[in-house]
Design a protein around this motif. Structure first.
Motif, PDB file in Angstrom:
ATOM      1  N   ASP A 117       3.744  -8.210  -0.822  1.00  0.00           N
ATOM      2  CA  ASP A 117       4.159  -7.864  -2.431  1.00  0.00           C
ATOM      3  C   ASP A 117       2.933  -7.581  -2.955  1.00  0.00           C
ATOM      4  N   ASP A 118       1.846  -7.081  -2.623  1.00  0.00           N
ATOM      5  CA  ASP A 118       1.011  -6.768  -3.345  1.00  0.00           C
ATOM      6  C   ASP A 118       0.633  -5.341  -3.270  1.00  0.00           C
ATOM      7  N   PRO A 119       0.995  -4.457  -4.394  1.00  0.00           N
ATOM      8  CA  PRO A 119       1.042  -2.890  -4.529  1.00  0.00           C
ATOM      9  C   PRO A 119      -0.295  -2.306  -4.066  1.00  0.00           C
ATOM     10  N   ALA A 120      -1.259  -3.055  -4.293  1.00  0.00           N
ATOM     11  CA  ALA A 120      -2.721  -2.594  -4.144  1.00  0.00           C
ATOM     12  C   ALA A 120      -2.886  -2.470  -2.388  1.00  0.00           C
ATOM     13  N   ASP A 125       7.173   5.564  -2.386  1.00  0.00           N
ATOM     14  CA  ASP A 125       7.768   5.114  -3.570  1.00  0.00           C
ATOM     15  C   ASP A 125       6.881   4.111  -4.217  1.00  0.00           C
ATOM     16  N   ALA A 126       6.873   3.985  -5.336  1.00  0.00           N
ATOM     17  CA  ALA A 126       6.400   2.644  -6.269  1.00  0.00           C
ATOM     18  C   ALA A 126       7.177   1.579  -5.979  1.00  0.00           C
ATOM     19  N   GLY A 127       8.212   1.579  -5.691  1.00  0.00           N
ATOM     20  CA  GLY A 127       9.325   0.322  -5.334  1.00  0.00           C
ATOM     21  C   GLY A 127       9.191  -0.171  -3.885  1.00  0.00           C
ATOM     22  N   MET A 128       8.240   0.479  -3.103  1.00  0.00           N
ATOM     23  CA  MET A 128       7.874   0.182  -1.693  1.00  0.00           C
ATOM     24  C   MET A 128       9.243  -0.051  -0.798  1.00  0.00           C
ATOM     25  N   LYS A 129      10.024   0.998  -1.125  1.00  0.00           N
ATOM     26  CA  LYS A 129      11.247   0.775  -0.162  1.00  0.00           C
ATOM     27  C   LYS A 129      11.246   1.898   0.750  1.00  0.00           C
TER      28      LYS A 129
END
Length: 91
Positions: free
Chosen positions: A28-31, A39-43
């Motif tokens: 769940d860590d975007p970095a 995509d920014a939503g990580m889908k």
């Protein structure tokens, strides 16, 4: 008062066992995870070649955290596509 202290302690220790400093898994860590997604939503995952390049660029510590999280059934269910790919790349 004692009950409130016990609840606060439980919440603090629970986040320590959850994986990262945010109280969530490494997945769940975007970095850590954004290099694998379009995509920014990580889908939507990037291509296999791009995912392999991102995996190779990760530190061993981050790879270990990802593999540990993907080994957890609940976390893996929430990140099914990524964990399938990670298990293949982690071999």
């Amino acid at each position: 008062m004692v009950g409130a202290a016990a609840l606060a302690f439980a919440l603090m220790t629970g986040s320590a066992f959850a994986g990262s400093s945010t109280g969530t898994s490494a997945l769940d860590d975007p970095a850590k995870m954004s290099p694998f997604f379009t995509d920014a939503g990580m889908k939507t995952m990037k291509s296999e070649a791009e995912a392999k390049a991102a995996w190779s660029a990760m530190s061993q510590e981050d790879k270990d955290a990802v593999m540990k999280d993907c080994a957890d059934a609940d976390i893996a269910k929430a990140h099914e596509n990524f964990c399938k790919a990670a298990m293949m790349m982690g071999k």
